[in-house]
Design a protein around this motif. Sequence first.
Motif, PDB file in Angstrom:
ATOM      1  N   PHE A  53     -73.747-110.399 -49.889  1.00  0.00           N
ATOM      2  CA  PHE A  53     -74.168-109.018 -49.617  1.00  0.00           C
ATOM      3  C   PHE A  53     -72.989-108.050 -49.704  1.00  0.00           C
ATOM      4  O   PHE A  53     -73.162-106.880 -50.065  1.00  0.00           O
ATOM      5  CB  PHE A  53     -74.833-108.916 -48.246  1.00  0.00           C
ATOM      6  CG  PHE A  53     -76.220-109.485 -48.204  1.00  0.00           C
ATOM      7  CD1 PHE A  53     -77.186-109.068 -49.114  1.00  0.00           C
ATOM      8  CD2 PHE A  53     -76.576-110.429 -47.247  1.00  0.00           C
ATOM      9  CE1 PHE A  53     -78.474-109.588 -49.081  1.00  0.00           C
ATOM     10  CE2 PHE A  53     -77.855-110.949 -47.205  1.00  0.00           C
ATOM     11  CZ  PHE A  53     -78.806-110.538 -48.113  1.00  0.00           C
ATOM     12  N   LEU A  54     -71.800-108.537 -49.379  1.00  0.00           N
ATOM     13  CA  LEU A  54     -70.600-107.698 -49.482  1.00  0.00           C
ATOM     14  C   LEU A  54     -70.355-107.310 -50.935  1.00  0.00           C
ATOM     15  O   LEU A  54     -70.048-106.148 -51.242  1.00  0.00           O
ATOM     16  CB  LEU A  54     -69.397-108.464 -48.918  1.00  0.00           C
ATOM     17  CG  LEU A  54     -68.155-107.651 -48.538  1.00  0.00           C
ATOM     18  CD1 LEU A  54     -68.464-106.677 -47.410  1.00  0.00           C
ATOM     19  CD2 LEU A  54     -67.042-108.610 -48.091  1.00  0.00           C
ATOM     20  N   TRP A  55     -70.541-108.274 -51.832  1.00  0.00           N
ATOM     21  CA  TRP A  55     -70.378-107.996 -53.268  1.00  0.00           C
ATOM     22  C   TRP A  55     -71.483-107.087 -53.782  1.00  0.00           C
ATOM     23  O   TRP A  55     -71.246-106.188 -54.589  1.00  0.00           O
ATOM     24  CB  TRP A  55     -70.353-109.314 -54.050  1.00  0.00           C
ATOM     25  CG  TRP A  55     -69.008-109.950 -54.036  1.00  0.00           C
ATOM     26  CD1 TRP A  55     -68.532-110.865 -53.147  1.00  0.00           C
ATOM     27  CD2 TRP A  55     -67.934-109.703 -54.941  1.00  0.00           C
ATOM     28  NE1 TRP A  55     -67.236-111.203 -53.435  1.00  0.00           N
ATOM     29  CE2 TRP A  55     -66.847-110.519 -54.532  1.00  0.00           C
ATOM     30  CE3 TRP A  55     -67.788-108.877 -56.054  1.00  0.00           C
ATOM     31  CZ2 TRP A  55     -65.629-110.511 -55.219  1.00  0.00           C
ATOM     32  CZ3 TRP A  55     -66.571-108.879 -56.731  1.00  0.00           C
ATOM     33  CH2 TRP A  55     -65.518-109.689 -56.306  1.00  0.00           C
ATOM     34  N   ILE A  56     -72.704-107.330 -53.309  1.00  0.00           N
ATOM     35  CA  ILE A  56     -73.824-106.463 -53.704  1.00  0.00           C
ATOM     36  C   ILE A  56     -73.566-105.032 -53.249  1.00  0.00           C
ATOM     37  O   ILE A  56     -73.782-104.068 -54.000  1.00  0.00           O
ATOM     38  CB  ILE A  56     -75.155-106.976 -53.114  1.00  0.00           C
ATOM     39  CG1 ILE A  56     -75.522-108.322 -53.748  1.00  0.00           C
ATOM     40  CG2 ILE A  56     -76.282-105.956 -53.352  1.00  0.00           C
ATOM     41  CD1 ILE A  56     -76.725-108.995 -53.118  1.00  0.00           C
ATOM     42  N   GLY A  57     -73.091-104.897 -51.996  1.00  0.00           N
ATOM     43  CA  GLY A  57     -72.774-103.566 -51.469  1.00  0.00           C
ATOM     44  C   GLY A  57     -71.688-102.887 -52.282  1.00  0.00           C
ATOM     45  O   GLY A  57     -71.751-101.682 -52.547  1.00  0.00           O
ATOM     46  N   LYS A  58     -70.680-103.669 -52.683  1.00  0.00           N
ATOM     47  CA  LYS A  58     -69.595-103.108 -53.488  1.00  0.00           C
ATOM     48  C   LYS A  58     -70.105-102.637 -54.847  1.00  0.00           C
ATOM     49  O   LYS A  58     -69.693-101.575 -55.337  1.00  0.00           O
ATOM     50  CB  LYS A  58     -68.484-104.153 -53.674  1.00  0.00           C
ATOM     51  CG  LYS A  58     -67.270-103.615 -54.418  1.00  0.00           C
ATOM     52  CD  LYS A  58     -66.086-104.554 -54.300  1.00  0.00           C
ATOM     53  CE  LYS A  58     -66.272-105.829 -55.054  1.00  0.00           C
ATOM     54  NZ  LYS A  58     -64.993-106.596 -55.155  1.00  0.00           N
ATOM     55  N   ILE A  59     -71.020-103.398 -55.426  1.00  0.00           N
ATOM     56  CA  ILE A  59     -71.595-103.009 -56.725  1.00  0.00           C
ATOM     57  C   ILE A  59     -72.425-101.734 -56.581  1.00  0.00           C
ATOM     58  O   ILE A  59     -72.332-100.811 -57.399  1.00  0.00           O
ATOM     59  CB  ILE A  59     -72.450-104.159 -57.292  1.00  0.00           C
ATOM     60  CG1 ILE A  59     -71.545-105.329 -57.703  1.00  0.00           C
ATOM     61  CG2 ILE A  59     -73.274-103.682 -58.483  1.00  0.00           C
ATOM     62  CD1 ILE A  59     -72.303-106.594 -58.057  1.00  0.00           C
TER      63      ILE A  59
END
Length: 216
Positions: A53-59
């Motif tokens: 989710f951290l990567w999704i949020g960053k994207i």
Amino acid sequence: MMAVASKLSSIAVIVITFILGFAFFYQISNLPKAQKKHHMEEMASQLINFFIFLWIGKIVLNLSVFVQDPLAILAYPSNSYAFYFAFFACAVTFVYKSKRKNRNIFSYMDSFMITILVASFVYEFIQLVWVNDTFSIGYMILLSVLLLFVLLIRDRIATNTLTLIVLVIWLIGILLLAFIQPYVTIFGYIIAPWFLSLLLAICLIAIVINLRKRVS
């Protein structure tokens, strides 16, 4: 490339701190071995979900860059808003999963509390020793007090009550640190007072609901 390496090293530090947290939980927990293993698997699953989710949020926060050059997103650090996104996304998925499987959310809270408190303390200790971050000292003291409190009282009070009490003390403590210090961080992410206040409000509402259930 250096930004990517730095990010990977910070992730490695967080993973190591949680491994130590798992080990501490495994040693002091009174649960049967099978249940300990199940709780550790659940915590590891939530940790993996958080990173996803951290990567999704960053994207999502850098969508225009991602569309133009997907690989360039690797160089972008995950900021506090990506952390907030991952936190709430994990909370929602955990609650949904617990409701779908008809299990008590608070049955895992004792395990989560001990593991996260230990992992957080180790992380802040590394920051103090490795990068000489003196702002870690106040947070380390707060974590030490909370961990000692949990270990001393966990067998004398209901898990859901203990969880809410610890969360409220933790949030109030971090809020005080946020006003005393220039900033306060959780696993390297600067946390805004509004986010802490929102979580505190949620916890207080949960306490009121919990008290009403007892009365009824």
